[in-house]
Design an enzyme around this catalytic site. Structure first.
Site, PDB file in Angstrom:
ATOM      1  N   SER A  38       0.842  -1.193   0.000  1.00 28.34           N
ATOM      2  CA  SER A  38       0.000   0.000   0.000  1.00 28.34           C
ATOM      3  C   SER A  38       0.883   1.252   0.000  1.00 28.34           C
ATOM      4  CB  SER A  38      -0.969  -0.039   1.188  1.00 28.34           C
ATOM      5  OG  SER A  38      -2.018   0.882   1.023  1.00 28.34           O
ATOM      6  N   ASP A  77      -8.859  -5.666  -5.612  1.00 29.48           N
ATOM      7  CA  ASP A  77      -8.479  -4.595  -4.706  1.00 29.48           C
ATOM      8  C   ASP A  77      -9.247  -3.342  -5.112  1.00 29.48           C
ATOM      9  OD1 ASP A  77      -7.307  -2.681  -3.119  1.00 29.48           O
ATOM     10  OD2 ASP A  77      -5.240  -3.254  -3.581  1.00 29.48           O
ATOM     11  N   HIS A 122      -7.017  -6.106  -1.156  1.00 32.17           N
ATOM     12  CA  HIS A 122      -5.859  -5.243  -0.951  1.00 32.17           C
ATOM     13  C   HIS A 122      -4.709  -5.992  -0.282  1.00 32.17           C
ATOM     14  CE1 HIS A 122      -3.741  -1.535  -0.743  1.00 32.17           C
ATOM     15  NE2 HIS A 122      -3.775  -1.429   0.566  1.00 32.17           N
TER      16      HIS A 122
END
Length: 614
Positions: A219, A335, A366
């Site tokens: 991320s 995601d 994710h």
């Protein structure tokens, strides 16, 4: 002769014995071990009680907190004891994050923007809760240590600017977030200075570093490796970004439309600033004024959602010229937070630059790193310099439906080289289901839907009849269809108001309602757009009610096998209650079904599609 005096021969034998002992000791030094092209866990490196852990502060080239001094980044090091006792030098796995020291609370504290208002209108001012910093020196994080230190790496963590004990201000994609890890890499390579504290001049040297650095993270922590790589810094040999945010615009906007990341309705770039700002409380007032309330506020343009210089400056695709690090990219096709386009656009550009590239995609949400074997081969090749032939490995690794993430299917490339565009046209059916057909129709009346954000996309897709969406389906498939690549839609649309949301989803039907293990993923891909931006995402113009406008835009990348027995369905609706601004229900969107089409990248092309719909 005195018999007690040693003979020359005895002295020689004794010296030979000492030299032999030293030689044996030297041969017993602990060093990395490689097998089948991978760094192996070494017993001598695998004792956490003997790892050396310490921290320091690396001086950068910028001052973002306005104190007249160059900002210093907090850095912590975890290394095998042999780097101290045996003069061993090892490559580095560098991990950087704005999250290590904690984050602010969320929607319940008013951190997010209120999204229930008319399009183009300003929302009420939100709250600005502050982060309470957590963690103590010298440890910043324990992530990745158990994975890489036993395999002969040093793991280094650093907090991003304005977070934890790192000085400066968070800028959420500004230049300092690339220059900060660059400074740490420069220090690891002997080109920058590190100090024992944030305000003294007692230097710390990275004498244990080979000068070969790799970066990874998930991320935001995966964004920073890419940011560092775009500086072209020497010593950064390879990166493995996992679900990285590669463009703030693509994260918070979509084709001119204000769109939240999935799961964070009402988040925007200034919200993320507040969320991560865990740095020195004494510097927050200055940082808030100069960054959040000036730079971010003046640039984000939440009223129109248009692309501008502010957003262009936070798009790493625009900065890839100097990049030379080998890239292994990882992402999930489902995601809906950091969407799969973020990885694909960078992977595609890196490949076009001629950089070593691989991509790993899975079918989950994710996060999700590549299997350790793939990561290990990547870092072994580019950090240890072991010629393991990774350059000849398959370039794309796709986890097929219901397979283990550790068992991806290898492909020559992504998208699948055998995928070809198949264009499907619309046949009316509202308020029930229409059809997707291979040949365009010319004499259909337009069809109308009524916006109502209280109904989710999933409900709209499954409804047998609804005035709030249009649905068009293929015949039931008699054979599997493999979609690989980027679908696009061309839609000719009119609105009853000067502004409207436009949302699109490609789904498989009937909907899977089995609880527990997912049998089939019903959401194939989706997309959003602002009809006001039908000509350009950089310039919007109010719609003339009743006038038709044509726009074409891409949906999210995907690689999915739609099983026989399913139908592929196109859902067209307006406000998406998981992602968009939510105006008062009632706006009407009218679609010219004669001039609207969806293009799908299908392995085997039109021939495969025709065989599957017989």
């Amino acid at each position: 002769m005195n018999k007690r005096q040693p003979s020359v021969r005895n002295i020689f034998n004794f010296l030979f014995f000492l030299i032999s002992i030293v030689g044996i000791a030297q041969t017993q030094k602990t060093t990395p071990v490689f097998k089948d092209g991978e760094a192996q866990i070494v017993e001598g490196f695998n004792n956490p009680d003997k790892w050396i852990r310490h921290d320091l502060f690396v001086e950068t080239t910028f001052d973002t907190d306005g104190d007249g001094k160059l900002d210093r980044m907090h850095v912590s090091v975890t290394r095998p004891e042999q780097t101290e006792t045996e003069d061993l030098k090892l490559p580095i796995i560098l991990c950087s994050s704005p999250y290590y020291a904690g984050t602010a609370t969320g929607a319940e504290e008013g951190l997010f923007w209120n999204v229930k208002h008319e399009l183009g209108k300003k929302a009420p001012e939100r709250s600005h809760p502050e982060v309470v910093r957590k963690g103590k020196r010298p440890i910043i994080s324990n992530s990745h240590i158990k994975k890489w230190v036993p395999r002969g790496y040093i793991v280094v963590h650093t907090s991003a600017p304005g977070t934890g004990f790192s000085q400066g201000a968070p800028t959420v994609g500004g230049p300092n977030e690339a220059l900060a890890p660059k400074a740490v890499i420069d220090w690891l390579c002997g080109r920058a200075k590190g100090y024992t504290s944030p305000d003294n001049n007692e230097e710390v040297k990275a004498f244990w570093s080979t000068g070969k650095v790799g970066m990874t993270g998930t991320s935001y922590n995966g964004t920073i490796p890419l940011a560092a790589a775009t500086t072209g810094v020497d010593g950064l040999e390879a990166i493995i970004p996992i679900a990285p945010n590669t463009s703030s615009y693509h994260y918070y906007r979509s084709n001119g439309l204000v769109r939240s990341p999935g799961g964070y309705l009402g988040e925007d770039i200034d919200v993320l600033y507040d969320f991560i700002h865990s740095g020195d409380p004494a510097k927050r007032a200055y940082n808030n004024k100069t960054i959040r309330d000036t730079e971010l506020k003046n640039g984000l343009d939440r009223e129109t959602g248009d692309y501008n210089e502010f957003w262009a400056g936070r798009d790493y695709l625009n900065k890839m010229g100097p990049m030379k690090a080998a890239l292994l990219m990882s992402h999930g096709f489902n995601d809906w937070n950091v969407m799969p386009e973020h990885s694909y656009r960078i992977y595609k550009a890196a490949k076009e630059k001629g950089l070593p590239t691989q991509i790993y995609y899975h079918q989950n949400g994710h996060g999700g790193p590549p299997p350790i074997k793939i990561m290990n081969r990547w870092f072994t090749r580019y950090l240890h310099g072991v010629k393991n032939g990774v350059e000849n490995d398959k370039k794309a690794w796709i986890v097929r439906e219901n397979d283990s993430p550790n068992n991806p299917t290898p492909y020559d490339a992504y998208p699948n080289p055998n995928a070809f565009n198949v264009t499907l046209y619309l046949k009316n059916g509202a308020p029930k289901q229409g059809k997707l057909v291979l040949n365009p129709l010319k004499k259909q009346a337009p069809e109308t839907l009524v916006d109502d954000h209280n109904i989710s996309m999933e409900e709209l897709a499954q409804a047998t009849s609804s005035k709030n969406r249009l649905v068009f389906t293929t015949p039931t498939l008699t054979k599997d269809i493999h979609i690989s690549g980027i679908a696009s839609i061309t839609v000719k649309i009119a609105s009853s108001k000067p502004a409207a949301n436009l949302s699109v989803a490609l789904v498989s039907l009937p909907w899977n309602t089995t609880e527990g293990t997912v049998i089939t993923d019903n959401i194939i891909t989706r997309g959003w757009a602002d009809p006001q931006n039908h000509k350009s995402i950089s310039k919007s113009k109010p719609l003339k009610p009743g006038k038709f406008y044509t726009m074409t835009f891409n949906l999210q990348p995907d690689d999915q096998i739609i099983k026989a027995g399913q139908q592929i369905g196109l859902v067209i609706f307006s406000s998406d209650n998981q992602f968009t601004i939510l105006p008062k229900p009632g706006t009407e969107l009218t679609v010219d079904t004669n001039a609207t089409k969806i293009t799908l990248p299908i392995v085997g092309g039109q021939e495969a599609y025709k065989k599957a719909v017989k």
